[in-house]
Motif scaffolding. Structure first.
Motif, PDB file in Angstrom:
ATOM      1  N   ASP A  12       9.638  -4.845  -6.614  1.00 28.11           N
ATOM      2  CA  ASP A  12       8.987  -3.663  -7.179  1.00 28.11           C
ATOM      3  C   ASP A  12       9.327  -2.398  -6.374  1.00 28.11           C
ATOM      4  OD1 ASP A  12       7.946  -5.315  -9.057  1.00 28.11           O
ATOM      5  OD2 ASP A  12       5.840  -5.071  -8.463  1.00 28.11           O
ATOM      6  N   ILE A  13       9.378  -2.538  -5.049  1.00 29.14           N
ATOM      7  CA  ILE A  13       9.735  -1.384  -4.217  1.00 29.14           C
ATOM      8  C   ILE A  13      11.150  -0.933  -4.555  1.00 29.14           C
ATOM      9  CG2 ILE A  13      10.154  -0.571  -1.867  1.00 29.14           C
ATOM     10  CD1 ILE A  13       7.957  -2.486  -0.921  1.00 29.14           C
ATOM     11  N   ILE A  14      12.046  -1.895  -4.726  1.00 34.74           N
ATOM     12  CA  ILE A  14      13.436  -1.573  -5.055  1.00 34.74           C
ATOM     13  C   ILE A  14      13.519  -0.852  -6.396  1.00 34.74           C
ATOM     14  CG2 ILE A  14      15.654  -2.617  -5.693  1.00 34.74           C
ATOM     15  CD1 ILE A  14      14.962  -4.792  -3.535  1.00 34.74           C
ATOM     16  N   PHE A  15      12.748  -1.297  -7.389  1.00 33.72           N
ATOM     17  CA  PHE A  15      12.766  -0.621  -8.683  1.00 33.72           C
ATOM     18  C   PHE A  15      12.291   0.823  -8.556  1.00 33.72           C
ATOM     19  CE2 PHE A  15      10.329   1.030 -12.225  1.00 33.72           C
ATOM     20  CZ  PHE A  15      11.332   1.099 -13.190  1.00 33.72           C
ATOM     21  N   TYR A  16      11.192   1.028  -7.841  1.00 38.52           N
ATOM     22  CA  TYR A  16      10.662   2.386  -7.750  1.00 38.52           C
ATOM     23  C   TYR A  16      11.566   3.299  -6.916  1.00 38.52           C
ATOM     24  CZ  TYR A  16       6.563   0.918 -10.276  1.00 38.52           C
ATOM     25  OH  TYR A  16       5.734   0.445 -11.263  1.00 38.52           O
ATOM     26  N   LEU A  17      12.349   2.709  -6.002  1.00 31.05           N
ATOM     27  CA  LEU A  17      13.375   3.503  -5.334  1.00 31.05           C
ATOM     28  C   LEU A  17      14.442   3.939  -6.336  1.00 31.05           C
ATOM     29  CD1 LEU A  17      13.917   1.766  -1.875  1.00 31.05           C
ATOM     30  CD2 LEU A  17      13.336   4.166  -2.250  1.00 31.05           C
ATOM     31  N   ALA A  18      14.795   3.053  -7.254  1.00 31.66           N
ATOM     32  CA  ALA A  18      15.744   3.420  -8.317  1.00 31.66           C
ATOM     33  C   ALA A  18      15.184   4.562  -9.152  1.00 31.66           C
ATOM     34  CB  ALA A  18      16.041   2.201  -9.196  1.00 31.66           C
ATOM     35  N   GLU A  19      13.914   4.462  -9.488  1.00 27.93           N
ATOM     36  CA  GLU A  19      13.295   5.488 -10.342  1.00 27.93           C
ATOM     37  C   GLU A  19      13.216   6.838  -9.640  1.00 27.93           C
ATOM     38  OE1 GLU A  19       9.339   6.210 -13.112  1.00 27.93           O
ATOM     39  OE2 GLU A  19       9.561   4.334 -12.014  1.00 27.93           O
ATOM     40  N   VAL A  20      12.831   6.839  -8.370  1.00 27.90           N
ATOM     41  CA  VAL A  20      12.689   8.119  -7.679  1.00 27.90           C
ATOM     42  C   VAL A  20      14.060   8.777  -7.466  1.00 27.90           C
ATOM     43  CG1 VAL A  20      12.781   7.364  -5.242  1.00 27.90           C
ATOM     44  CG2 VAL A  20      11.363   9.317  -5.887  1.00 27.90           C
ATOM     45  N   ILE A  65       0.847  -1.201   0.000  1.00 25.80           N
ATOM     46  CA  ILE A  65       0.000   0.000   0.000  1.00 25.80           C
ATOM     47  C   ILE A  65       0.885   1.255   0.000  1.00 25.80           C
ATOM     48  CG2 ILE A  65      -1.621   1.359   1.374  1.00 25.80           C
ATOM     49  CD1 ILE A  65      -2.992  -1.229   2.180  1.00 25.80           C
ATOM     50  N   LEU A  66       1.919   1.233   0.826  1.00 24.37           N
ATOM     51  CA  LEU A  66       2.856   2.354   0.844  1.00 24.37           C
ATOM     52  C   LEU A  66       3.510   2.537  -0.524  1.00 24.37           C
ATOM     53  CD1 LEU A  66       4.636   1.900   4.290  1.00 24.37           C
ATOM     54  CD2 LEU A  66       3.418   3.934   3.552  1.00 24.37           C
ATOM     55  N   MET A  67       3.910   1.423  -1.158  1.00 21.27           N
ATOM     56  CA  MET A  67       4.543   1.511  -2.471  1.00 21.27           C
ATOM     57  C   MET A  67       3.607   2.159  -3.484  1.00 21.27           C
ATOM     58  SD  MET A  67       5.898  -1.507  -5.026  1.00 21.27           S
ATOM     59  CE  MET A  67       4.216  -1.914  -5.524  1.00 21.27           C
ATOM     60  N   GLN A  68       2.348   1.729  -3.507  1.00 21.78           N
ATOM     61  CA  GLN A  68       1.409   2.277  -4.474  1.00 21.78           C
ATOM     62  C   GLN A  68       1.190   3.767  -4.255  1.00 21.78           C
ATOM     63  OE1 GLN A  68       0.139   0.081  -6.949  1.00 21.78           O
ATOM     64  NE2 GLN A  68      -0.196   2.073  -7.872  1.00 21.78           N
ATOM     65  N   PHE A  69       1.130   4.161  -2.987  1.00 18.78           N
ATOM     66  CA  PHE A  69       0.976   5.584  -2.686  1.00 18.78           C
ATOM     67  C   PHE A  69       2.234   6.346  -3.136  1.00 18.78           C
ATOM     68  CE2 PHE A  69       0.693   9.049   0.731  1.00 18.78           C
ATOM     69  CZ  PHE A  69      -0.171   9.817  -0.029  1.00 18.78           C
ATOM     70  N   GLY A  70       3.411   5.761  -2.922  1.00 18.50           N
ATOM     71  CA  GLY A  70       4.649   6.387  -3.355  1.00 18.50           C
ATOM     72  C   GLY A  70       4.712   6.550  -4.862  1.00 18.50           C
ATOM     73  N   ILE A  71       4.231   5.543  -5.606  1.00 20.77           N
ATOM     74  CA  ILE A  71       4.208   5.628  -7.067  1.00 20.77           C
ATOM     75  C   ILE A  71       3.323   6.775  -7.519  1.00 20.77           C
ATOM     76  CG2 ILE A  71       3.471   4.431  -9.176  1.00 20.77           C
ATOM     77  CD1 ILE A  71       4.200   1.780  -7.726  1.00 20.77           C
ATOM     78  N   LEU A  72       2.144   6.893  -6.893  1.00 19.45           N
ATOM     79  CA  LEU A  72       1.220   7.966  -7.259  1.00 19.45           C
ATOM     80  C   LEU A  72       1.846   9.333  -6.978  1.00 19.45           C
ATOM     81  CD1 LEU A  72      -1.562   9.120  -8.054  1.00 19.45           C
ATOM     82  CD2 LEU A  72      -2.238   8.836  -5.663  1.00 19.45           C
ATOM     83  N   VAL A  73       2.430   9.490  -5.798  1.00 22.66           N
ATOM     84  CA  VAL A  73       3.040  10.774  -5.426  1.00 22.66           C
ATOM     85  C   VAL A  73       4.174  11.113  -6.387  1.00 22.66           C
ATOM     86  CG1 VAL A  73       4.366  11.954  -3.622  1.00 22.66           C
ATOM     87  CG2 VAL A  73       2.348  10.614  -3.009  1.00 22.66           C
ATOM     88  N   MET A  74       4.941  10.088  -6.805  1.00 24.67           N
ATOM     89  CA  MET A  74       6.017  10.311  -7.764  1.00 24.67           C
ATOM     90  C   MET A  74       5.451  10.763  -9.105  1.00 24.67           C
ATOM     91  SD  MET A  74       9.226   7.832  -8.738  1.00 24.67           S
ATOM     92  CE  MET A  74       8.186   6.390  -8.958  1.00 24.67           C
ATOM     93  N   GLU A  75       4.369  10.149  -9.556  1.00 24.18           N
ATOM     94  CA  GLU A  75       3.749  10.542 -10.826  1.00 24.18           C
ATOM     95  C   GLU A  75       3.194  11.955 -10.773  1.00 24.18           C
ATOM     96  OE1 GLU A  75       0.916   7.606 -12.005  1.00 24.18           O
ATOM     97  OE2 GLU A  75       2.446   6.121 -12.525  1.00 24.18           O
ATOM     98  N   GLN A  76       2.881  12.424  -9.558  1.00 21.66           N
ATOM     99  CA  GLN A  76       2.406  13.793  -9.394  1.00 21.66           C
ATOM    100  C   GLN A  76       3.554  14.797  -9.293  1.00 21.66           C
ATOM    101  OE1 GLN A  76      -0.128  12.834  -5.922  1.00 21.66           O
ATOM    102  NE2 GLN A  76      -1.876  13.561  -7.113  1.00 21.66           N
ATOM    103  N   GLY A  77       4.790  14.297  -9.410  1.00 21.48           N
ATOM    104  CA  GLY A  77       5.950  15.176  -9.427  1.00 21.48           C
ATOM    105  C   GLY A  77       6.507  15.537  -8.073  1.00 21.48           C
TER     106      GLY A  77
END
Length: 507
Positions: free
Chosen positions: A88-96, A55-67
């Protein structure tokens, strides 16, 4: 009937939405591109299930997409702490981290994803992040690639400073320079924090230390210029500005720092050159950038650029609406007039003669520099102002007056006469300033002697006639009286009264 109602009530009471419920609603809203709605649902899901990493990851993805990359990092880091092996969490940490420009850490997380899931659905995207990071690393020195941990500590300190919690910022920054003794940005921000809480000498010593170990550090040089400006150390400020004028940086962040510094100390033409150059190269700045661009553009005569920049500023920070530098300036007042000459105003406000200070306080109300000057901690000391000066300053700041005695009435009529003169001579040129210097000499003496200033129009006309007739041939009382709508006889009466207030010199 009663049994049916009882069963319905039981079902309603037993349904209490949990984090999973809001999580699914948030995901559906994201799929429909209803991002504000998704944000509301996922934020509620996190509140109800704060220890669910997905749930935290999904919220983080959304916040990242909002800039909002810094906020996204904090959310994703929390998710990673709960489940360090979730690919998946590790990948999105790479992206952010990539979005934040922290390419060393972005590469580390992307490589970790590849190691855990070489054939995973995000493996190709991970390789792209690795390739991008390696290409960019070739253009930076090792010390220019900040570590992720220190970057976010620095950002935390910055947010503390912006909220006014300087003690917390100092605590964080002091810890950073112990663990990262070559991270010069922390030294520069720590110096600012020291300065804001009044520890001026330690702040300057810290910057001297930076310049000793990292010669030519632009942020340290600019911060010293700001310190000298606030301390009114004109000699040191001039020397520092001479040095800064010779610097021609390439990086955007250095151009921004130079431009903002020049704008703050009143070098608007130079500030505009740097800040406008960034905009022309596609730079998308923050609220601070548009604030300084608007001010430097306006005071260097580029009014349309100033208005466009301020419009952008208000979009980013609605609280700035109504504080435009031209807000209290009459449309006929030009940026190059004496009302808009910051150094002229400061020379009057700090003058040793009270009549000159009265002129400065009056013109302050006509100037786009008003907000800057009244907020400066060293320019106006209210405790040292006479009642007369306080009244003219209050009038400039549009305070409402309550008439208590005859002096108050006399003062307001004196202001009316001043306004009539200003209406004739605005925008002020050199001649206009000479007239006003004479008028405020008369005004000061008149108020001291409890003069009533009974006829503002006649007083304005009398001052105008006295000024013009002393400088030019062919000036007649009839012509001046007609300008102000009074009779020549009335003009003569008030000229004779004002002459009594002229200074008399010993022969």
């Amino acid at each position: 009937m009663d049994k049916k109602h009882k069963n319905i009530d039981k079902k309603v009471i037993s349904f209490i939405p949990d984090g999973e419920f809001y999580y699914h609603k948030g995901v559906k809203a994201m799929q429909r591109e209803r991002y504000d709605e998704a944000h509301k649902y996922l934020q509620r899901a996190v509140e109800l299930s704060p220890n669910d990493p997905l749930i935290l990851m999904q919220f983080g993805i959304l916040v990242m997409e909002q800039g909002m990359f810094e906020e996204a990092y904090e959310i994703l880091a929390a998710a990673h702490g709960l489940d360090p092996e979730e690919e998946d969490i590790i990948f999105y940490l790479a992206e952010v981290h990539a979005h934040l420009g922290l390419l060393r850490d972005a590469k580390i997380y992307a490589e970790k994803y590849i190691a855990l899931a070489p054939d995973g659905p995000l493996a190709d995207d991970s390789m792209k992040i690795i390739d991008f990071a390696e290409q960019e690393e070739a253009f930076f020195k090792d010390e220019e690639m900040p570590d992720g941990e220190v970057y976010f500590l620095q950002e935390k300190a910055r947010r503390s400073m912006e909220s006014g919690d300087f003690e917390e910022a100092i605590k964080i920054l002091e810890a950073i320079i112990i663990d990262y003794p070559d991270f010069w940005a922390a030294y520069n921000n720590l110096a600012l924090a020291y300065f804001y809480v009044g520890n001026i000498e330690p702040a300057k010593e810290l910057l001297y230390d930076v310049l000793d170990k990292n010669k030519g550090n632009i942020h340290a040089l600019c911060n010293l210029a700001v310190f000298y400006y606030y301390e009114k150390d004109q000699k040191e400020l001039d020397q520092m500005l001479d040095l800064l004028l010779k610097i021609k940086p390439y990086q955007f962040v250095h151009r921004y720092k130079l431009g903002a510094t020049f704008a703050l100390v009143g070098k608007h033409k130079e500030a505009y050159g740097w800040l406008r150059s960034l905009q022309k190269k596609g730079f998308e700045g923050d609220a601070g950038y548009y604030f300084w661009l608007a001010h430097s553009a306006y005071f260097s005569g580029n009014e349309q650029v100033a208005k466009d920049a301020y419009e952008k500023l208000v979009e980013l920070d609605p609280s700035k609406e109504g504080l435009e530098p031209w807000k209290d300036v009459h449309s006929s007042v030009k940026p190059e007039s004496y009302e808009q000459d910051r150094e002229f105003l400061l020379s009057k406000i700090g003058n040793k003669y009270r009549s000159e200070r009265l002129l400065g306080f009056y013109l302050l109300g006509k100037s786009g520099h008003k907000q800057e000057i009244i907020s400066h901690p060293a320019y106006i000391d209210l405790d040292k102002l006479s009642v007369m000066e306080q009244l003219f300053l209050a009038q400039s700041l549009d305070y409402e007056f309550t008439i208590v005695n005859e002096f108050d009435e006399s003062f307001l009529r004196a202001v009316q006469a001043t306004d009539l003169l200003y209406a004739e001579y605005k925008p002020l040129d050199k001649q206009g300033t000479h007239l006003f210097q004479m008028w405020f000499t008369l005004c000061e003496v008149g108020l001291q002697r409890a003069y009533h200033f009974r006829n503002p129009k006649a007083l304005a006309a009398a001052a105008d006639y006295m000024f013009q007739s002393s400088r030019y041939k062919g000036v007649t009382k009839t012509a001046i009286a007609r300008m102000y709508g009074i009779s020549p006889q009335t003009l003569t009466k008030y000229v004779n009264e004002l002459i009594e207030f002229l200074p008399h010199f010993n022969q």
